[in-house]
Design a protein around this motif. Structure first.
Motif, PDB file in Angstrom:
ATOM      1  N   GLU A   5      35.325  36.059  32.619  1.00  0.00           N
ATOM      2  CA  GLU A   5      34.400  37.003  33.245  1.00  0.00           C
ATOM      3  C   GLU A   5      32.934  36.627  33.056  1.00  0.00           C
ATOM      4  O   GLU A   5      32.086  37.013  33.863  1.00  0.00           O
ATOM      5  N   ASP A   6      32.618  35.852  32.027  1.00  0.00           N
ATOM      6  CA  ASP A   6      31.229  35.416  31.814  1.00  0.00           C
ATOM      7  C   ASP A   6      30.858  34.218  32.676  1.00  0.00           C
ATOM      8  O   ASP A   6      29.743  33.718  32.590  1.00  0.00           O
ATOM      9  N   GLU A   7      31.804  33.753  33.492  1.00  0.00           N
ATOM     10  CA  GLU A   7      31.566  32.612  34.376  1.00  0.00           C
ATOM     11  C   GLU A   7      31.956  32.973  35.810  1.00  0.00           C
ATOM     12  O   GLU A   7      32.862  32.384  36.385  1.00  0.00           O
ATOM     13  N   PRO A   8      31.271  33.953  36.406  1.00  0.00           N
ATOM     14  CA  PRO A   8      31.646  34.352  37.766  1.00  0.00           C
ATOM     15  C   PRO A   8      31.397  33.238  38.774  1.00  0.00           C
ATOM     16  O   PRO A   8      30.467  32.448  38.631  1.00  0.00           O
ATOM     17  N   GLN A  56      38.624  26.970  24.738  1.00  0.00           N
ATOM     18  CA  GLN A  56      38.187  27.370  23.400  1.00  0.00           C
ATOM     19  C   GLN A  56      38.617  26.344  22.356  1.00  0.00           C
ATOM     20  O   GLN A  56      37.939  26.144  21.364  1.00  0.00           O
ATOM     21  N   THR A 112      38.164  36.601  22.556  1.00  0.00           N
ATOM     22  CA  THR A 112      36.986  36.764  23.401  1.00  0.00           C
ATOM     23  C   THR A 112      36.718  38.262  23.579  1.00  0.00           C
ATOM     24  O   THR A 112      37.558  39.088  23.224  1.00  0.00           O
ATOM     25  N   GLY A 113      35.577  38.597  24.114  1.00  0.00           N
ATOM     26  CA  GLY A 113      35.234  39.989  24.357  1.00  0.00           C
ATOM     27  C   GLY A 113      35.293  40.822  23.086  1.00  0.00           C
ATOM     28  O   GLY A 113      34.907  40.370  22.008  1.00  0.00           O
ATOM     29  N   SER A 135      31.962  41.135  40.422  1.00  0.00           N
ATOM     30  CA  SER A 135      31.948  39.686  40.201  1.00  0.00           C
ATOM     31  C   SER A 135      33.380  39.154  40.175  1.00  0.00           C
ATOM     32  O   SER A 135      34.307  39.833  39.747  1.00  0.00           O
ATOM     33  N   SER A 191      35.959  36.063  39.031  1.00  0.00           N
ATOM     34  CA  SER A 191      36.127  34.953  38.098  1.00  0.00           C
ATOM     35  C   SER A 191      37.572  34.466  38.123  1.00  0.00           C
ATOM     36  O   SER A 191      38.436  35.094  38.733  1.00  0.00           O
ATOM     37  N   SER A 204      35.898  41.960  38.653  1.00  0.00           N
ATOM     38  CA  SER A 204      35.422  42.891  37.628  1.00  0.00           C
ATOM     39  C   SER A 204      34.877  44.154  38.280  1.00  0.00           C
ATOM     40  O   SER A 204      34.575  44.164  39.477  1.00  0.00           O
TER      41      SER A 204
END
Length: 191
Positions: free
Chosen positions: A121-124, A170, A64-65, A113, A115, A109
């Protein structure tokens, strides 16, 4: 030149750890397994065991990232799983009660945000401005009891706690087994 830089960074890191210990700050070390450090784990085990630290946790990064752009750094999951035998103290997937990994944590973060962990981190779930709300949302949406997992009948469920929820997500879904932990524990019936 690269070897020299690595030695200098290692010396600085050890000096930093020793300074923390002088001021009685408890120290834990976390190491991510990748293609370029796999040959160093015996040395790290010896070094960290001699340093009077609380724990050394070993894990494998999720794709990820920025790691998506550098997949050539990763090991195949079967190979990477072998390195989870290293480390001591609390485990990377530790938890409390009858919960999956991470019942005790969240990530904040730089933008504030909140999480489940850095991988999510893309789902706060909220912001640090209202941490109580964010924590309650995390518990409601990301904290699972072991009996909710697809692998809940596995004999090792209380040891691995289902592994990393992000890696499971994933793989086949957030309630699926973490394939890395299945390989590490030679429980391949779920894979």
């Amino acid at each position: 030149m690269i070897y020299f830089v690595e030695k200098v960074l290692l010396k600085k890191t050890i000096r930093g750890i020793n300074n923390l210990k002088i001021f009685e700050v408890p120290v834990s070390i976390a190491t991510m397994v990748h293609k370029f450090n796999a040959f160093e784990f015996d040395m790290m085990q010896e070094l960290f065991s001699s340093m009077d630290i609380i724990s050394w946790s070993v894990d494998v990064p999720c794709i990820t990232g920025r790691f998506k752009e550098n997949k050539d750094c990763s090991l195949e999951i079967k190979e990477a799983a072998k390195y989870l035998k290293y480390g001591f103290g609390g485990g990377v997937h530790e938890s409390s009660g009858n919960y999956t990994c991470g019942s005790h944590m969240c990530a904040v973060s730089p933008d504030g945000s909140v999480s489940k962990c850095g991988f999510f981190e893309d789902e706060p779930a909220g912001t640090a401005d209202n941490l109580r709300y964010a924590w309650e949302e995390l518990c409601r949406n990301y904290l699972f009891t072991l009996d909710k997992l697809q692998c809940h009948e596995c004999e090792l469920i209380h040891d691995c706690r289902g592994g990393c929820r992000f890696r499971a997500k994933q793989y086949k879904g957030i309630l699926a087994p973490d394939p890395l932990m299945c390989h590490a524990n030679s429980i391949l019936s779920f894979i």
